[in-house]
Design a protein around this motif. Sequence first.
Motif, PDB file in Angstrom:
ATOM      1  N   THR A 133      -6.204  20.679  -5.137  1.00 31.03           N
ATOM      2  CA  THR A 133      -5.509  21.272  -3.925  1.00 31.03           C
ATOM      3  C   THR A 133      -5.703  20.517  -2.544  1.00 31.03           C
ATOM      4  O   THR A 133      -4.849  19.956  -1.841  1.00 31.03           O
ATOM      5  CB  THR A 133      -5.746  22.723  -3.608  1.00 31.03           C
ATOM      6  OG1 THR A 133      -5.407  23.282  -4.657  1.00 31.03           O
ATOM      7  CG2 THR A 133      -5.366  23.110  -2.394  1.00 31.03           C
ATOM      8  N   ASP A 166       1.725  23.402  -6.304  1.00 35.28           N
ATOM      9  CA  ASP A 166       0.131  23.451  -6.742  1.00 35.28           C
ATOM     10  C   ASP A 166       0.153  24.327  -7.954  1.00 35.28           C
ATOM     11  O   ASP A 166       0.839  25.224  -8.277  1.00 35.28           O
ATOM     12  CB  ASP A 166      -0.692  24.082  -5.562  1.00 35.28           C
ATOM     13  CG  ASP A 166      -2.103  23.573  -5.696  1.00 35.28           C
ATOM     14  OD1 ASP A 166      -2.702  22.902  -6.570  1.00 35.28           O
ATOM     15  OD2 ASP A 166      -2.620  23.839  -4.593  1.00 35.28           O
ATOM     16  N   ASP A 167      -0.667  24.016  -9.003  1.00 31.39           N
ATOM     17  CA  ASP A 167      -0.941  24.691 -10.259  1.00 31.39           C
ATOM     18  C   ASP A 167       0.395  24.856 -10.960  1.00 31.39           C
ATOM     19  O   ASP A 167       0.631  26.138 -11.196  1.00 31.39           O
ATOM     20  CB  ASP A 167      -1.610  25.777  -9.878  1.00 31.39           C
ATOM     21  CG  ASP A 167      -2.937  25.617  -9.280  1.00 31.39           C
ATOM     22  OD1 ASP A 167      -3.598  24.966 -10.097  1.00 31.39           O
ATOM     23  OD2 ASP A 167      -3.460  26.306  -8.558  1.00 31.39           O
TER      24      ASP A 167
HETATM   25 MG    MG Z   1      -6.106  24.348  -6.241  1.00 31.00          MG
END
Ligand code: MG
Length: 452
Positions: free
Chosen positions: A163, A219-220
């Motif tokens: 991140t 993200d993810d």
């Molecule tokens: Mg993260």
Amino acid sequence: MNNNELWQSVLAQIQFHISRANFATWFQNTEIISKENETIVISVPNAFSKEWLSNKYNKLILKTLHDIDDKIKDLSFVIKPQSQKTPISKVLPEKDTIETEQLKFDEFKTNKETNLNPRYTFDNFVVGSFNELAHAAALAVSDNSGFAYNPLFIYGGVGLGKTHLIQAIGNKIADGPKKKKVKYLSSEKFVSGIVSAIRTNTMEAFKASLSPIDVLILDDIQFIAGKNKSQEEFFHVFNSLYEKNKQIILSSDRPPNAIPELEDRLRSRFEGGMIADVSLPDYETRFVILKIKLQEKNMELPEDVLEYIAVNVKKNIRELEGALNRLLIYYKINNNIPNLETSKKLLRGFIFSPFDVANYKKIIETVSKFYNLEEKNLFDPTRRKEIVKPRQIAMFLLRRELKYSFPAIARKFGGKDHTTAIYAYKKILQESEENNKLTEELGLIKQRIYSG
Ligand code: MG
Ligand code: ADP
């Protein structure tokens, strides 16, 4: 310590135990309003927060409070509407550098337009052999977005800087001279946007809202796996941005080829740009990271204490920061630099964590989660490939990591003949020598077993 200080200390710990999004969502505008005997009363902005905090985070909050003050035994929550509250940053005395530096909770300060947090930059990102490819690719993308690598796909375990790195790219581009439009979204948020657009029949508007974006950061992305409708819509969004040379940046807990239930066409898109991993920093780098975090906070700790943390806290970088924070809170509250002996005591929870050791339950749980199976599926008497392979891997790891005997492994798997366990062990051992994908999967699974 007054209630404010106590609550700030609790938040400083909790932020390392839950995701950023959850931290910002549930802990913003909370405070301790009173301490009655052994019970702490926490005020929250609305009924929804009250329900979440008391159902999901009660234990974590109580444990954290108890670690700081062992007289505290219970919690209760009351609702206090937001307008009556003091903002978190205002409760900090200005002269106190530690408090202002350390505890202003940057998580609450994301840019409304980009969703980026200004604290994530390249300047405060430590580079070592564990992340240098990812870092180099990230720099290339921020200097030449849309044309260097598209998409950029960063993967690795929890707390290793994914991140931080992808937001650093976003911040660099957004602050750059070209005034590009950057949007950062957790995949959870992105999927819920798609789902609600489908439900309300506003998919076109949803897509139109994304089309002015120059850089989309998700993200993810592993979260999208298995969600078919969302994958389909994302495929179209991806293509339309890609065709216009807009930059797409993705992070995931594993490489595209190891994400189960990911559509093939998305997988091949993800693999079409640059894939780079972040892994665990070595001892020297952990030491440097601690030094840099201290510098940022304008603080110092004895060298032997830093060494002790760097040697012992190896799980990931988030834990490393958590450990450091624990000592700084002590420092602040007692106005006393913790020496090695005190530090060892304070850091017990970080170092002797039950997660650090592998055990039977952990192996079964991790393997089944990794392959998107329910734990009981691993024990199904079936020859289906999706189950046989994870089962053999579980058997292999029980032998390899825990030194289980083959008959013991066989008993765990429903009294199968122990030759089945021997066969599984040999097969995985041999295949992992020949097959890179399997080696990589085993590496990721092991990383998870040992890093909780
Ligand atoms: Mg993260
Ligand atoms: P992930 O997204 O991989 O779970 P994060 O990016 O949230 O991990 O990182 C966890 C914490 O560790 C963050 O506070 C981040 O700033 C810090 N961190 C991670 N990698 C680095 C690095 N290379 N240098 C400095 N800090 C880092």
